[in-house]
Design a protein around this motif. Structure first.
Motif, PDB file in Angstrom:
ATOM      1  N   ARG A   1      83.225  28.011  41.862  1.00  0.00           N
ATOM      2  CA  ARG A   1      82.684  28.061  40.505  1.00  0.00           C
ATOM      3  C   ARG A   1      81.349  28.787  40.439  1.00  0.00           C
ATOM      4  NH1 ARG A   1      82.263  21.941  39.933  1.00  0.00           N
ATOM      5  NH2 ARG A   1      81.764  22.375  42.097  1.00  0.00           N
ATOM      6  N   TRP A   2      80.472  28.536  41.409  1.00  0.00           N
ATOM      7  CA  TRP A   2      79.094  29.028  41.335  1.00  0.00           C
ATOM      8  C   TRP A   2      78.790  30.149  42.311  1.00  0.00           C
ATOM      9  CZ3 TRP A   2      78.347  26.717  37.091  1.00  0.00           C
ATOM     10  CH2 TRP A   2      78.723  25.414  36.893  1.00  0.00           C
ATOM     11  N   GLY A   3      79.671  30.376  43.263  1.00  0.00           N
ATOM     12  CA  GLY A   3      79.395  31.378  44.286  1.00  0.00           C
ATOM     13  C   GLY A   3      78.522  30.781  45.382  1.00  0.00           C
ATOM     14  N   PRO A   4      77.730  31.592  46.062  1.00  0.00           N
ATOM     15  CA  PRO A   4      76.899  31.071  47.154  1.00  0.00           C
ATOM     16  C   PRO A   4      75.735  30.244  46.596  1.00  0.00           C
ATOM     17  CG  PRO A   4      76.415  33.377  46.804  1.00  0.00           C
ATOM     18  CD  PRO A   4      77.565  33.034  45.898  1.00  0.00           C
ATOM     19  N   THR A   5      75.406  29.157  47.300  1.00  0.00           N
ATOM     20  CA  THR A   5      74.242  28.352  46.943  1.00  0.00           C
ATOM     21  C   THR A   5      73.477  27.990  48.211  1.00  0.00           C
ATOM     22  OG1 THR A   5      75.472  26.262  47.032  1.00  0.00           O
ATOM     23  CG2 THR A   5      75.276  27.322  44.879  1.00  0.00           C
TER      24      THR A   5
ATOM     25  N   HIS B   1      71.048  29.439  43.566  1.00  0.00           N
ATOM     26  CA  HIS B   1      71.614  30.712  44.009  1.00  0.00           C
ATOM     27  C   HIS B   1      70.629  31.377  44.977  1.00  0.00           C
ATOM     28  CE1 HIS B   1      73.255  34.781  43.819  1.00  0.00           C
ATOM     29  NE2 HIS B   1      74.383  34.173  43.492  1.00  0.00           N
ATOM     30  N   PRO B   2      71.109  32.035  46.018  1.00  0.00           N
ATOM     31  CA  PRO B   2      70.209  32.662  46.996  1.00  0.00           C
ATOM     32  C   PRO B   2      69.246  33.683  46.397  1.00  0.00           C
ATOM     33  CG  PRO B   2      72.457  32.667  47.818  1.00  0.00           C
ATOM     34  CD  PRO B   2      72.508  32.176  46.401  1.00  0.00           C
ATOM     35  N   SER B   3      69.593  34.281  45.266  1.00  0.00           N
ATOM     36  CA  SER B   3      68.706  35.285  44.684  1.00  0.00           C
ATOM     37  C   SER B   3      67.563  34.663  43.868  1.00  0.00           C
ATOM     38  CB  SER B   3      69.499  36.251  43.796  1.00  0.00           C
ATOM     39  OG  SER B   3      70.014  35.553  42.685  1.00  0.00           O
ATOM     40  N   ASN B   4      67.571  33.350  43.687  1.00  0.00           N
ATOM     41  CA  ASN B   4      66.510  32.687  42.927  1.00  0.00           C
ATOM     42  C   ASN B   4      65.334  32.397  43.864  1.00  0.00           C
ATOM     43  OD1 ASN B   4      64.903  31.208  41.232  1.00  0.00           O
ATOM     44  ND2 ASN B   4      66.553  29.877  40.507  1.00  0.00           N
ATOM     45  N   ARG B   5      64.638  33.458  44.240  1.00  0.00           N
ATOM     46  CA  ARG B   5      63.526  33.348  45.196  1.00  0.00           C
ATOM     47  C   ARG B   5      62.381  32.500  44.656  1.00  0.00           C
ATOM     48  NH1 ARG B   5      60.960  38.179  46.761  1.00  0.00           N
ATOM     49  NH2 ARG B   5      60.191  36.952  48.490  1.00  0.00           N
ATOM     50  N   THR B   6      62.129  32.571  43.364  1.00  0.00           N
ATOM     51  CA  THR B   6      61.028  31.810  42.773  1.00  0.00           C
ATOM     52  C   THR B   6      61.217  30.314  43.008  1.00  0.00           C
ATOM     53  OG1 THR B   6      60.760  33.509  41.087  1.00  0.00           O
ATOM     54  CG2 THR B   6      59.760  31.376  40.649  1.00  0.00           C
ATOM     55  N   ALA B   7      62.425  29.818  42.719  1.00  0.00           N
ATOM     56  CA  ALA B   7      62.707  28.392  42.928  1.00  0.00           C
ATOM     57  C   ALA B   7      62.651  28.041  44.410  1.00  0.00           C
ATOM     58  CB  ALA B   7      64.066  28.036  42.349  1.00  0.00           C
ATOM     59  N   MET B   8      63.200  28.898  45.252  1.00  0.00           N
ATOM     60  CA  MET B   8      63.219  28.634  46.692  1.00  0.00           C
ATOM     61  C   MET B   8      61.800  28.539  47.253  1.00  0.00           C
ATOM     62  SD  MET B   8      65.345  28.846  49.611  1.00  0.00           S
ATOM     63  CE  MET B   8      66.644  29.866  49.043  1.00  0.00           C
ATOM     64  N   ILE B   9      60.962  29.493  46.946  1.00  0.00           N
ATOM     65  CA  ILE B   9      59.588  29.496  47.445  1.00  0.00           C
ATOM     66  C   ILE B   9      58.821  28.301  46.897  1.00  0.00           C
ATOM     67  CG2 ILE B   9      57.397  30.755  47.343  1.00  0.00           C
ATOM     68  CD1 ILE B   9      59.132  33.345  47.482  1.00  0.00           C
TER      69      ILE B   9
END
Length: 100
Positions: free
Chosen positions: A70-74, A45-53
């Motif tokens: 089902r999941w929204g934006p990814t 999910h775009p709001s999961n900054r910890t995983a993204m960084i």
């Protein structure tokens, strides 16, 4: 805060300090590369900054974004094991103005 098996308090920052995810992640990537995988993709999910960084710091590049009912934006990131694969991806889809 929860109690650990030895009755010591455990919290998220204590686990983060041990760098368990970084060790697991690098071990997994080495294993997949040894098996002959050419790339690994991750979606979150775009709001999961910890995983993204975390993934960007470990060699993943941004590949795209999708919208799923089902999941929204990814957001999708990819890690290429061969430099030739990364170079071909950059040649086909890269834009100079968007380079890091």
């Amino acid at each position: 805060m929860t109690e650990g098996p030895d009755d010591r308090p455990r919290n998220l920052s204590e686990y983060r300090a041990q760098r368990i995810a970084a060790l697991w992640y690098t071990t997994l990537l080495e294993y997949l590369q040894a098996l002959g995988y050419e790339r690994v993709t991750f979606e979150r999910h775009p709001s999961n900054r910890t995983a993204m960084i975390f993934q960007l710091n470990h060699g993943c590049g941004r590949e795209g974004m999708s919208l799923d009912e089902r999941w929204g934006p990814t957001v999708k990131t990819v890690r290429f094991f061969g430099t030739d694969r990364q170079a071909e991806f950059d040649r086909r889809f890269g834009f100079e103005q968007y380079r890091d």
